[in-house]
Design a protein around this motif. Structure first.
Motif, short mmCIF file in Angstrom:
data_model
loop_
_atom_site.label_atom_id
_atom_site.label_comp_id
_atom_site.label_asym_id
_atom_site.label_seq_id
_atom_site.Cartn_x
_atom_site.Cartn_y
_atom_site.Cartn_z
N ALA A 76 0.85 -1.19 0.00
CA ALA A 76 0.00 0.00 0.00
C ALA A 76 0.89 1.24 0.00
O ALA A 76 1.90 1.29 0.70
CB ALA A 76 -0.90 0.00 1.22
N ALA A 85 -6.43 -5.09 6.08
CA ALA A 85 -5.44 -4.05 6.36
C ALA A 85 -5.28 -3.89 7.87
O ALA A 85 -6.23 -4.04 8.62
CB ALA A 85 -5.87 -2.73 5.75
N HIS A 133 -6.39 -6.15 11.89
CA HIS A 133 -6.65 -6.64 10.54
C HIS A 133 -7.97 -7.38 10.40
O HIS A 133 -8.58 -7.36 9.36
CB HIS A 133 -5.50 -7.53 10.06
N VAL A 186 -10.86 -4.14 3.30
CA VAL A 186 -10.68 -3.06 2.34
C VAL A 186 -11.85 -3.02 1.38
O VAL A 186 -12.23 -4.04 0.80
CB VAL A 186 -9.35 -3.24 1.58
N ILE A 192 -0.37 2.06 6.98
CA ILE A 192 -1.29 0.98 6.60
C ILE A 192 -0.50 -0.16 5.99
O ILE A 192 0.44 0.07 5.23
CB ILE A 192 -2.39 1.50 5.64
N TYR A 193 -0.87 -1.37 6.37
CA TYR A 193 -0.22 -2.58 5.86
C TYR A 193 -1.32 -3.51 5.36
O TYR A 193 -2.27 -3.80 6.08
CB TYR A 193 0.60 -3.25 6.98
N VAL A 194 -1.20 -3.96 4.12
CA VAL A 194 -2.24 -4.80 3.51
C VAL A 194 -1.71 -6.20 3.26
O VAL A 194 -0.51 -6.41 3.07
CB VAL A 194 -2.75 -4.19 2.19
#
Length: 147
Positions: A41, A78, A95, A100, A139-141
């Motif tokens: 992301a 996410a 998460h 999303v 943000i980490y997806v």
């Protein structure tokens, strides 16, 4: 790759420690599609949104997903981290609570949006705290399942 969860802590109580445990180590070839395929992301824009619904104000995160997967990803989760002006972590979303919007990205680049909270009764999906510096949001997806 690390996987973590979140816990709700009562306001006014101080966290005195944290413990991490490694349960299992598994090695995969670096070219194993679906295991170490890049999903990133970037171009994150975070803003507060007044809600017309019967829920607290929302936090909108708009960002670009770059997927090196060769197939459509069936859903993306996410994890979000909110920091204050000094860079201290002051909140975030788990998460499991952050699906999303417009998920299932195709290979390549796509723009997505995440609205927090997704469920106003789930504290793991809370919007940005009042003291959050929205420019420091992270943000980490990752896939909810592999293609």
């Amino acid at each position: 790759m690390g996987i973590a969860g979140s816990a709700v802590w009562p306001a006014g109580r101080k966290v005195t420690g944290i413990q991490a445990t490694i349960h299992q180590i598994t090695w995969f070839p670096s070219n194993a599609q679906g295991r170490f395929t890049e999903l990133e992301a970037s171009d994150l824009r975070t803003r507060r949104v007044r809600s017309l619904l019967d829920v607290p104000d929302l936090t909108s995160l708009t960002f670009t997903i770059d997927s090196a997967f060769t197939q459509r990803i069936p859903g993306v989760h996410a994890t979000v981290i909110f920091r204050n002006g000094a860079g201290k972590i002051i909140g975030g979303s788990d998460h499991g609570a952050a699906d999303v919007q417009g998920s299932d990205p195709q290979p390549g680049r796509s723009v997505r949006e995440l609205l927090l909270p997704t469920d106003h009764e789930d504290p793991a999906a809370a919007p940005a705290p009042a003291a959050a510096d929205l420019g420091r949001t992270e943000i980490y997806v990752f896939p909810s399942e592999f293609p």
